[in-house]
Design a protein around this motif. Structure first.
Motif: not given
Length: 79
Positions: A18-36
């Motif tokens: 959740k915090n990672t997605l929030e950080a990406l949204e704050t920066l306006g950056v797209e990235a692939e987020v994968v759970k391992v």
């Protein structure tokens, strides 16, 4: 950018995601987020304590849940 959240799916792992997605949204950056979640895959990174945050195959945080603000700071190194 490829971001991996390493962990078995516990509450801390969910919060890191959740915090990672929030950080990406704050920066306006797209990235692939994968759970391992497979233990052998997690151990391949040398991670002995989860959750862990891996960015472009580099372990950046392990054994704790950083706040979105800290993750934002880490992500700025990659953009």
């Amino acid at each position: 950018m490829l971001i991996k959240i390493l962990g078995g799916g516990c509450k801390n792992c969910q919060n890191l995601h959740k915090n990672t997605l929030e950080a990406l949204e704050t920066l306006g950056v797209e990235a692939e987020v994968v759970k391992v979640e497979e233990i052998n895959d997690i151990m391949a990174y040398g991670v002995m304590k989860t959750p862990a945050l891996v960015i472009d195959e580099e372990v950046k945080v392990m054994g704790r849940v950083p706040k979105a603000k800290e993750i934002t700071k880490i992500l700025k190194e990659y953009i």
